[in-house]
Design an enzyme around this catalytic site. Sequence first.
Site, short mmCIF file in Angstrom:
data_model
loop_
_atom_site.label_atom_id
_atom_site.label_comp_id
_atom_site.label_asym_id
_atom_site.label_seq_id
_atom_site.Cartn_x
_atom_site.Cartn_y
_atom_site.Cartn_z
N LYS A 178 9.32 -3.59 -9.37
CA LYS A 178 9.18 -2.46 -8.35
C LYS A 178 10.39 -1.88 -7.76
O LYS A 178 11.67 -2.21 -8.13
CB LYS A 178 8.32 -3.14 -7.26
CG LYS A 178 6.96 -3.81 -7.65
CD LYS A 178 5.76 -2.74 -8.21
CE LYS A 178 4.96 -3.17 -8.94
NZ LYS A 178 4.11 -4.27 -8.71
C1 LIG Z 1 2.62 -5.14 -8.73
C2 LIG Z 1 1.47 -4.51 -8.24
C3 LIG Z 1 0.69 -5.58 -7.40
C4 LIG Z 1 0.97 -7.13 -7.44
O1 LIG Z 1 2.42 -7.23 -6.89
P1 LIG Z 1 2.79 -8.72 -6.97
O2 LIG Z 1 4.00 -8.66 -6.00
O3 LIG Z 1 3.44 -9.10 -8.29
O4 LIG Z 1 1.90 -9.81 -6.16
C5 LIG Z 1 -0.43 -5.08 -6.83
N1 LIG Z 1 -0.93 -3.89 -6.88
C6 LIG Z 1 -0.45 -3.30 -7.72
C7 LIG Z 1 -0.73 -1.50 -7.79
C8 LIG Z 1 0.80 -3.38 -8.29
O5 LIG Z 1 1.37 -2.51 -9.09
#
Ligand SMILES: *Cc1c(COP(=O)(O)O)cnc(C)c1O
Length: 384
Positions: A186
Amino acid sequence: MAAASFIPFALPDITEAEVDAVAEAVRSGWLTTGRNAHAFEVEFAAAIAPGRTAVAVNSATAGLHLALEAVGVGPGDEVIVPAWTFTATAEVVRYLGAQPVIVDVDAATLNIDLDAAERAVTDRTRAVIPVHFAGLGVSPSALAAFASRHGLSVVEDAAHAIPTTTEGEMVGTGSDAVVFSFYATKTMTTGEGGMVLVSDDALATRMRTMRLHGINRDVFDRYQSTTPSWHYEVVAPGFKYNLPDPAAAMGRVQLGRSAAMGARRAEIAATYDSAFADLPLHLPAGPQAKDAHAWHLYVIRMQDDSGIDRDGFISRMAEAGVGTSVHFIPLHLHPVWRDLCDQHEEDLPVATAEFKKVVSLPIFSSMTQDQVHRVIEAVREILA
Ligand SMILES: *Cc1c(COP(=O)(O)O)cnc(C)c1O
């Protein structure tokens, strides 16, 4: 040699400052949630939404679960989610025994289609989870109007949206809760981690309790407090979702670098936009003037006249040494959601059609100019 190496689809942007902060946190001997996690919460709220309260968690998935629980979603409720998202958005609804209702997306932005959401509302609908896909914000005014018309809670999945502004407002300004992800790919990362922002202190208190077994005092409070540190009460059957301090220490450094990292992503997106303007390609929607797009993803779409299909394009890119990905395989095309939601391709025509066209190109803040140009060359070689 370096110039010929494979360009990954995503890489975290970690400097010596993050390494030092994590080392210091580890050396301190305090490994679970403590001083760093508390400071990270305060600093994150101040940077993203002053006046709101931040609750640090060990993933966005955990944060979405806690937020839905805190707003009161439970068995028998329906929660509207867009088809165009990661499975976590729908999975957390099931954790609470509620039913996700998948709705189609807008073809231009791939964000939730609020007209489709309108048609999906029933007397059991309790909440909606908009996703700011790729880092492009859903209109907060349209969202708030939709939610208030039907008395729904809004929990925003902002996993892609640091930093995103829409209509001049930072993401999450008008909802019950907004949830960010610090997963490794991210726009800012703690390896694994997440943050929830709320404006209602009762929601923050509930989430703080539920993120740590339903205990009404966390271990750091107990350690610092003058009342006996051994005493606590369990007031609910909670979860184990707290963020460890070494991860929070990394997050504090990443937060400080977030504006610069965001600027680099925006620069790469602008370079791609102009380099691909003449190609038979559908380029991603940009932000409205003055708004910030987080550019977590740069998603191109093949067209009928592209001369190659999506899967062929991905193979050619791999041969050219460039990693790509697909965001997303829509929910209803995964067996679990197809079966649990009984929603099919013909019910979600936009997501079904667009899925066949999308490719995510490499975009990450540590990308070099040379890597950006190699991606551009590879794309032009295939499509020009
Ligand atoms: C990455 C992601 C998540 C989950 O995030 P985590 O921190 O890995 O639990 C949820 N929603 C979307 C749209 C994502 O891209």
